[in-house]
Design a protein around this motif. Structure first.
Motif, PDB file in Angstrom:
ATOM      1  N   SER A 201       0.816  -1.217   0.000  1.00  0.00           N
ATOM      2  CA  SER A 201       0.000   0.000   0.000  1.00  0.00           C
ATOM      3  C   SER A 201       0.848   1.265   0.000  1.00  0.00           C
ATOM      4  CB  SER A 201      -0.905   0.020   1.234  1.00  0.00           C
ATOM      5  OG  SER A 201      -1.580  -1.213   1.365  1.00  0.00           O
TER       6      SER A 201
ATOM      7  N   CYS B  74      -2.979   6.749   0.720  1.00  0.00           N
ATOM      8  CA  CYS B  74      -4.074   6.359   1.599  1.00  0.00           C
ATOM      9  C   CYS B  74      -4.468   7.513   2.539  1.00  0.00           C
ATOM     10  CB  CYS B  74      -3.700   5.137   2.426  1.00  0.00           C
ATOM     11  SG  CYS B  74      -3.696   3.616   1.467  1.00  0.00           S
TER      12      CYS B  74
ATOM     13  N   THR C 220      -7.874   4.204   0.991  1.00  0.00           N
ATOM     14  CA  THR C 220      -7.652   3.493   2.248  1.00  0.00           C
ATOM     15  C   THR C 220      -8.579   2.293   2.363  1.00  0.00           C
ATOM     16  OG1 THR C 220      -7.018   5.545   3.306  1.00  0.00           O
ATOM     17  CG2 THR C 220      -7.639   3.751   4.775  1.00  0.00           C
TER      18      THR C 220
ATOM     19  N   LEU D  15      -7.686  -1.677   2.555  1.00  0.00           N
ATOM     20  CA  LEU D  15      -8.162  -2.517   3.660  1.00  0.00           C
ATOM     21  C   LEU D  15      -8.917  -3.726   3.128  1.00  0.00           C
ATOM     22  CD1 LEU D  15      -9.292   0.161   6.273  1.00  0.00           C
ATOM     23  CD2 LEU D  15      -7.444  -1.511   6.537  1.00  0.00           C
ATOM     24  N   ASN D  16      -9.705  -3.493   2.076  1.00  0.00           N
ATOM     25  CA  ASN D  16     -10.436  -4.604   1.469  1.00  0.00           C
ATOM     26  C   ASN D  16      -9.477  -5.642   0.908  1.00  0.00           C
ATOM     27  OD1 ASN D  16     -13.075  -3.969   2.010  1.00  0.00           O
ATOM     28  ND2 ASN D  16     -13.358  -2.760   0.139  1.00  0.00           N
TER      29      ASN D  16
ATOM     30  N   GLY E  31      -7.175  -7.028   3.909  1.00  0.00           N
ATOM     31  CA  GLY E  31      -7.801  -7.488   5.146  1.00  0.00           C
ATOM     32  C   GLY E  31      -9.139  -8.176   4.923  1.00  0.00           C
TER      33      GLY E  31
END
Lengths: 441, 145
Positions: free
Chosen positions: B91, B96, B103, B107-108, B111
């Protein structure tokens, strides 16, 4: 953070004489476009950096590292034709082809070269007299040009590009993948005979007797021998063993030289001792050896080039055409013995008459002598100038893959097709070697 | 001889691992974003000794495609007993900080998509007597200031 697409890194070659930063022009896969670089920057494909001098370097400009192109594409286990990306090492290839009963048709003295590098230098091996160079065994390959063209090259398709790229030193574009005809083997062992010879004449006699019945022949010569001992040494002749055995590659490479000592460990005293002991050591005539110990004795010591210290080493490999073979080789050995700057590994081999398709291919019928020298600057260059004169007088030539210093005229005389070759050079490609040997042309 | 699903197959660590699996004769199903990369990997892994190789091009953030992909993998390999999750991005922290959208996207990718996959895979593995092995690698995405 933005991932850089054009960054700089220090690259060297096996001789360790030149270590210079180069820009990196990435080629992430064989499907990727020719890397975009600033218009005034030239590029050169760089495999595993096992060329000795400056033929794999492009100082002041960019390299295209090819090791990421290391995928197999196909292996026809029935016909022994392997297709793979050009950045794969022979060592990696062995792990797949040998259990299937195949071996490369030609291998140089190290298995840590890429397939693309082997093609670009049209490598030869201890079986040159029997099968010629690797270029003779290529079915086809793809050449990626900077204008985006992808040329499939074979003896019948784009044959002129095939010929220019084999031994073309990476200057015709990037070889992305290649298809190679392998040779069948029963197992991974070699049936080897080791025979001592007392001088050059005995070597020549032994070599010509051996070439008939042995696929592989090579000699180590004590280059400090003089007079009646001039050219004394050991000849190894071998065939692939006919008994099958399991292929079990070692997981580690064993010995390694972790850093360069502050001075060369190869010097007059260590050389004389090594050469004398090596010549006189008792050896069994017949032995059955694991293929790596026969083909790649030096690969068992990782980074052996570091033994030559921080100034690095030069290799000198020439071929003396057949007619002048005996006298030319004797003259070279005499000059080296006189200089006292011998080499641990002086390798002598008779090349056969099989011609390569490569326009700038090095081997030709005759005798090849290869020597390593610690870089001693001017005193070494004086010896080289003397050797150059002998090579030139016989109409011989030096091997670009091993060279870091030959005079431009020697290259152009030795490789008379260089002018024809220039029309196939990719307009974006160049190398330190090429700029050097084209000086004044 | 295992039946292994590799997520993010085009990453260097996944490819190197997949080659080791192939050498011992495992069956592999590769998932990644680039079809041409997956195709050349499939050929390579076959030559290296994989018993069977299948592939599907998919973005891990396409959560709706996960179930169908898992079905395809099971069909292709005749079951599934190991999953290696190796997808992710490096990233861009500054980008971000400047963009909520960016961001959430990161995260998707790094995570939520993993949680979504693991949830479905765990459910499948629990229903059967499977030697469930789920590998997860963290990328260097935590290099925030």
């Amino acid at each position: 953070m933005t991932v850089p697409t054009f960054s700089s890194w220090a690259f060297t070659s096996w001789g360790n004489v030149i270590r210079k930063p180069h820009e990196i022009a990435p080629l992430p896969s064989r499907h990727a476009a020719f890397p975009a670089v600033p218009s005034q920057t030239s590029v050169l494909p760089y495999g595993n950096g096992r060329s000795y001098g400056d033929s794999c370097l492009n100082v002041g400009a960019a390299l295209i590292p090819t090791r990421a192109l290391d995928r197999f594409i196909a292996l026809d286990a029935a016909s022994g034709i392997v297709t793979c990306e050009a950045g794969i090492l022979l060592d990696e290839m062995f792990r797949v082809i040998m259990p299937a009963g195949w071996f490369v048709p030609v291998t140089p003295g190290t298995r840590f070269v890429t397939l693309g590098g082997a093609i670009a230098n049209d490598v030869h091996g201890k079986n040159h007299h029997a099968v010629g160079t690797i270029g003779r065994h290529l079915v086809r390959f793809e050449l990626l040009r900077s204008d985006g063209q992808r040329l499939i090259c074979s003896p019948t398709q784009n044959p002129e590009w095939f010929s220019a790229t084999i031994g073309g030193l990476g200057l015709t574009g990037v070889i992305t993948w290649a298809q190679l005809q392998l040779r069948p083997i029963a197992g991974p062992h070699m049936s080897v005979e080791t025979i001592r010879f007392a001088n050059l004449d005995e070597f020549l006699q032994l070599q010509s007797e051996s070439d008939r019945d042995f696929e592989y022949t090579v000699a180590w010569v004590d280059c400090l021998g003089t007079g009646s001992q001039l050219g004394r040494g050991w000849l190894e002749r071998a065939n692939h063993a006919t008994a099958p055995a399991p292929v079990q590659h070692a997981q580690s490479r064993g010995l390694n030289v972790p850093f360069a000592p502050p001075f060369s460990l190869v010097n007059a005293a260590s050389l004389r001792l090594f050469n004398t002991l090596y010549y006189h050591r008792p050896r069994a005539r017949h032995s059955d050896r694991w293929f790596e110990s026969f083909f790649y004795p030096l690969d068992s010591i990782g980074n052996w080039n570091r033994l030559y210290g921080p100034r690095g080493l030069y290799q000198y490999q020439c071929v003396i055409p057949d007619a002048a073979g005996r006298e030319g080789t004797a003259a070279l050995l005499e000059a080296i013995a006189r200089s006292g700057q011998g080499s641990f590994l002086a390798v002598l081999k008779a090349f056969g008459a099989l011609e390569s398709p490569g326009m700038l291919s090095f081997p030709r019928k005759g005798i090849t002598l290869a020597l390593d020298f610690p870089n001693r600057g001017q005193s070494l260059e004086r010896l080289f100038v003397e050797l150059d004169a002998i090579v030139r007088a016989t109409g011989g030539r030096l091997y670009p893959a091993k060279d870091g210093r030959m005079p431009p005229e020697l290259f152009r005389e030795g490789f008379p097709r260089w002018r024809e070759f220039t029309q196939f050079i990719d307009p974006r490609c160049s190398s330190s070697f090429w700029r050097r040997v084209m000086d004044g042309a | 001889m295992k039946k292994i699903l590799v997520m993010g197959a085009g990453s260097a660590i996944a490819e190197t691992t997949a080659r080791l699996f192939a050498q011992r004769g495992d069956s592999l199903f590769l998932v990644g974003r680039k079809a041409d990369v997956l195709e050349s990997m499939c050929a390579d892994l076959r030559v290296r000794g994989a018993k069977a190789v299948g592939m599907q091009a998919m973005d891990a953030n396409d959560f709706g495609a996960h179930e169908a992909m898992l079905n395809a993998a099971e069909t292709a390999l005749g079951g599934l007993d190991t999953v290696l999750i190796a997808h992710g991005t490096l990233s861009d922290q500054q980008a971000c900080q400047a963009s909520v959208e960016q961001t959430l996207h990161e995260l998707n990718t790094n995570g939520v998509s993993v949680v979504a996959l693991l949830t479905r895979i765990a459910a499948r593995f629990e229903q059967r007597d499977v030697e469930a092995v789920v590998g997860r690698r963290r990328r260097a995405g935590e290099r925030a200031q």
